[in-house]
Design a protein around this motif. Structure first.
Motif, PDB file in Angstrom:
ATOM      1  N   LEU A  55       1.010  -1.195  -0.052  1.00 49.85           N
ATOM      2  CA  LEU A  55      -0.141  -0.010  -0.073  1.00 49.85           C
ATOM      3  C   LEU A  55       1.010   1.254  -0.024  1.00 49.85           C
ATOM      4  N   ARG A  56       2.229   1.171   0.525  1.00 46.29           N
ATOM      5  CA  ARG A  56       2.941   2.386   0.632  1.00 46.29           C
ATOM      6  C   ARG A  56       3.271   2.962  -0.909  1.00 46.29           C
ATOM      7  N   LEU A  57       3.336   1.899  -1.786  1.00 49.26           N
ATOM      8  CA  LEU A  57       3.492   2.397  -3.367  1.00 49.26           C
ATOM      9  C   LEU A  57       2.269   2.819  -3.954  1.00 49.26           C
ATOM     10  N   LEU A  58       1.216   3.001  -3.385  1.00 48.00           N
ATOM     11  CA  LEU A  58      -0.064   3.642  -4.054  1.00 48.00           C
ATOM     12  C   LEU A  58      -0.042   4.960  -4.152  1.00 48.00           C
ATOM     13  N   HIS A  77      -6.860 -12.611  -4.044  1.00 41.95           N
ATOM     14  CA  HIS A  77      -5.957 -12.955  -2.602  1.00 41.95           C
ATOM     15  C   HIS A  77      -6.459 -11.896  -1.491  1.00 41.95           C
ATOM     16  N   ARG A  78      -6.433 -12.669  -0.180  1.00 38.82           N
ATOM     17  CA  ARG A  78      -6.775 -11.707   0.640  1.00 38.82           C
ATOM     18  C   ARG A  78      -5.506 -11.334   1.584  1.00 38.82           C
ATOM     19  N   TYR A  79      -4.997 -10.091   1.403  1.00 41.96           N
ATOM     20  CA  TYR A  79      -3.875 -10.003   2.173  1.00 41.96           C
ATOM     21  C   TYR A  79      -4.100  -9.623   3.765  1.00 41.96           C
ATOM     22  N   ALA A  80      -3.026  -9.739   4.530  1.00 37.91           N
ATOM     23  CA  ALA A  80      -2.682  -9.634   5.883  1.00 37.91           C
ATOM     24  C   ALA A  80      -1.711  -8.943   6.205  1.00 37.91           C
ATOM     25  N   TRP A  81      -1.848  -8.134   7.229  1.00 37.92           N
ATOM     26  CA  TRP A  81      -0.599  -7.425   7.852  1.00 37.92           C
ATOM     27  C   TRP A  81       0.081  -8.590   8.885  1.00 37.92           C
ATOM     28  N   PRO A  82       1.364  -8.228   9.295  1.00 41.49           N
ATOM     29  CA  PRO A  82       2.099  -9.183  10.088  1.00 41.49           C
ATOM     30  C   PRO A  82       1.298  -9.119  11.627  1.00 41.49           C
ATOM     31  N   ALA A  83       0.927  -7.936  11.940  1.00 46.47           N
ATOM     32  CA  ALA A  83       0.263  -7.856  13.425  1.00 46.47           C
ATOM     33  C   ALA A  83      -1.139  -8.656  13.270  1.00 46.47           C
ATOM     34  N   GLU A  84      -1.810  -8.564  12.116  1.00 46.05           N
ATOM     35  CA  GLU A  84      -2.972  -9.381  12.076  1.00 46.05           C
ATOM     36  C   GLU A  84      -2.683 -10.901  12.031  1.00 46.05           C
ATOM     37  N   ALA A 105      -5.415 -19.160  17.893  1.00 48.38           N
ATOM     38  CA  ALA A 105      -4.960 -20.672  17.728  1.00 48.38           C
ATOM     39  C   ALA A 105      -4.029 -21.026  18.747  1.00 48.38           C
ATOM     40  N   GLY A 106      -3.754 -20.426  19.983  1.00 53.29           N
ATOM     41  CA  GLY A 106      -2.931 -20.900  20.865  1.00 53.29           C
ATOM     42  C   GLY A 106      -1.485 -20.748  20.439  1.00 53.29           C
ATOM     43  N   LEU A 107      -0.951 -20.164  19.566  1.00 59.29           N
ATOM     44  CA  LEU A 107       0.432 -20.182  19.043  1.00 59.29           C
ATOM     45  C   LEU A 107       1.087 -18.758  19.307  1.00 59.29           C
ATOM     46  N   GLU A 108       2.457 -18.928  19.799  1.00 57.86           N
ATOM     47  CA  GLU A 108       3.148 -17.826  20.072  1.00 57.86           C
ATOM     48  C   GLU A 108       4.434 -17.330  19.100  1.00 57.86           C
ATOM     49  N   LEU A 109       4.353 -15.985  18.676  1.00 52.89           N
ATOM     50  CA  LEU A 109       5.443 -15.551  17.746  1.00 52.89           C
ATOM     51  C   LEU A 109       6.819 -15.942  18.388  1.00 52.89           C
ATOM     52  N   GLU A 110       7.610 -16.697  17.562  1.00 55.16           N
ATOM     53  CA  GLU A 110       8.976 -16.950  17.844  1.00 55.16           C
ATOM     54  C   GLU A 110       9.890 -16.060  17.292  1.00 55.16           C
ATOM     55  N   ARG A 111       9.845 -15.715  16.028  1.00 56.96           N
ATOM     56  CA  ARG A 111      10.578 -14.989  15.145  1.00 56.96           C
ATOM     57  C   ARG A 111      10.021 -14.388  13.844  1.00 56.96           C
ATOM     58  N   ARG A 112      10.581 -13.498  13.272  1.00 62.41           N
ATOM     59  CA  ARG A 112      10.037 -12.926  12.165  1.00 62.41           C
ATOM     60  C   ARG A 112      11.476 -12.130  11.479  1.00 62.41           C
ATOM     61  N   VAL A 113      11.633 -12.780  10.072  1.00 59.45           N
ATOM     62  CA  VAL A 113      12.540 -12.320   9.388  1.00 59.45           C
ATOM     63  C   VAL A 113      12.274 -11.924   7.927  1.00 59.45           C
ATOM     64  N   ALA A 114      13.098 -11.016   7.205  1.00 54.60           N
ATOM     65  CA  ALA A 114      12.726 -10.649   6.093  1.00 54.60           C
ATOM     66  C   ALA A 114      13.099 -11.666   4.848  1.00 54.60           C
ATOM     67  N   ASP A 115      13.856 -12.614   5.087  1.00 56.68           N
ATOM     68  CA  ASP A 115      13.832 -13.685   4.288  1.00 56.68           C
ATOM     69  C   ASP A 115      14.246 -14.861   4.452  1.00 56.68           C
ATOM     70  N   PRO A 153      17.281  -9.041   8.768  1.00 54.06           N
ATOM     71  CA  PRO A 153      16.252  -8.529   9.861  1.00 54.06           C
ATOM     72  C   PRO A 153      14.909  -7.988   9.139  1.00 54.06           C
ATOM     73  N   PHE A 154      13.700  -8.129   9.698  1.00 51.05           N
ATOM     74  CA  PHE A 154      12.736  -7.628   9.400  1.00 51.05           C
ATOM     75  C   PHE A 154      12.359  -6.010   9.682  1.00 51.05           C
ATOM     76  N   THR A 155      12.362  -5.374   8.694  1.00 45.25           N
ATOM     77  CA  THR A 155      12.254  -3.619   8.997  1.00 45.25           C
ATOM     78  C   THR A 155      10.900  -3.193   8.211  1.00 45.25           C
ATOM     79  N   GLN A 156      10.782  -1.925   8.560  1.00 51.82           N
ATOM     80  CA  GLN A 156       9.657  -1.206   7.897  1.00 51.82           C
ATOM     81  C   GLN A 156       9.779  -1.244   6.461  1.00 51.82           C
ATOM     82  N   GLU A 157      10.805  -1.474   5.763  1.00 50.58           N
ATOM     83  CA  GLU A 157      11.226  -1.483   4.516  1.00 50.58           C
ATOM     84  C   GLU A 157      10.967  -2.907   3.826  1.00 50.58           C
ATOM     85  N   SER A 158      10.953  -4.040   4.473  1.00 49.45           N
ATOM     86  CA  SER A 158      10.993  -5.204   3.905  1.00 49.45           C
ATOM     87  C   SER A 158       9.665  -5.419   3.241  1.00 49.45           C
ATOM     88  N   ALA A 159       9.886  -6.137   2.036  1.00 53.68           N
ATOM     89  CA  ALA A 159       8.866  -6.504   1.057  1.00 53.68           C
ATOM     90  C   ALA A 159       7.998  -7.617   1.393  1.00 53.68           C
TER      91      ALA A 159
END
Length: 256
Positions: A148-151, A200-207, A215-225, A230-236
């Motif tokens: 959406l940032r590209l629109l 497709h229905r897109y979803a944000w990482p926080a969603e 579902a009873g799961l816990e976030l362990e890690r998030r990476v960009a590839d 590292p995952f940053t605000q610039e990651s596609a």
């Protein structure tokens, strides 16, 4: 049956050729290494296994793999590569279909959770992953960050590929979180282009993190590839890993 669009025989038969770049060693090696490490000595289950682009070479690495696939045509292409007793595949949707046993890893690659076109179905996909995981097991999703940032203001389309053989762009409906991918592919030597679209229905990482908590799961890690950048605000895109707790907590509140 979920709201997912169904792959046809023609699409399945040409899928591997059109996605050959995604099957290259440069793409697959870090993907397989990442998934094999998480699977450890256990079994892996791939939701939307398709033609086996990832599942087949992961099985060849020594990880026992099973799959769930909605399209019988896609599964038929996979069957040309490996027998059913070596890599079993259940025909059905990834939100409700179950397979025997438990797994140390359940995974969804290449944006395929977006094939589920409602939030409810995506939540049920997380629940289904949790049902299949043994305590301490992981659920992995590879997903693009909504562009959406590209629109520019007043514009609804974002190009993602402009080449001699292919023109691809996405149109987005932010209100419904629906993205439609449009593909114009040069088909044959006569210069004609074939047009394909998919919803497709897109979803944000926080969603997704909230779906995981339901579902009873816990976030362990998030990476960009798959290499672990590292995952940053610039990651596609992102690779997210959620873990099923070992304390015996149930996988989310009961479905109403």
């Amino acid at each position: 049956m979920t709201s997912s669009e169904l792959w046809t025989r023609a699409t399945a038969d040409r899928y591997d050729a059109e996605e050959s770049e995604m099957s290259s060693a440069a793409v697959l090696e870090p993907t397989l290494a990442f998934l094999a490490e998480l699977a450890g000595d256990g079994r892996a289950l791939e939701f939307a296994i398709g033609t086996g682009r990832v599942g087949v070479p992961l099985q060849q690495r020594g990880v026992p793999v099973a799959g769930i696939e909605l399209s019988e045509h896609m599964a038929a292409v996979l069957r040309r590569k490996v027998e059913g007793d070596t890599l079993p595949v259940a025909i059905g949707d990834m939100a409700t279909t179950t397979v025997p046993g438990d797994f140390t890893l359940v995974y969804l690659v290449y944006n395929t959770i977006t094939n589920l076109l409602t939030q409810h179905e995506q939540v049920e996909c997380f629940r289904n992953a949790a049902r299949h995981l043994r305590p301490g097991g992981r659920f992995v999703i590879e997903l693009g960050v909504p562009p959406l940032r590209l629109l520019p203001p007043g514009q609804v389309a974002v190009p993602f590929d402009v080449s001699e053989q292919h023109l691809g762009f996405d149109t987005l409906d932010p209100g419904e979180q629906i993205l439609v991918s449009h593909h114009f592919t040069r088909d044959g030597e006569d210069g004609r282009y074939r047009r394909d679209t998919s919803q497709h229905r897109y979803a944000w990482p926080a969603e997704l993190d909230l779906m995981a908590r339901i579902a009873g799961l816990e976030l362990e890690r998030r990476v960009a590839d798959w290499n672990g950048a590292p995952f940053t605000q610039e990651s596609a895109r992102h690779i997210s890993v959620w873990r099923k707790p070992t304390g015996g907590r149930p996988s989310g509140p009961p479905t109403a």
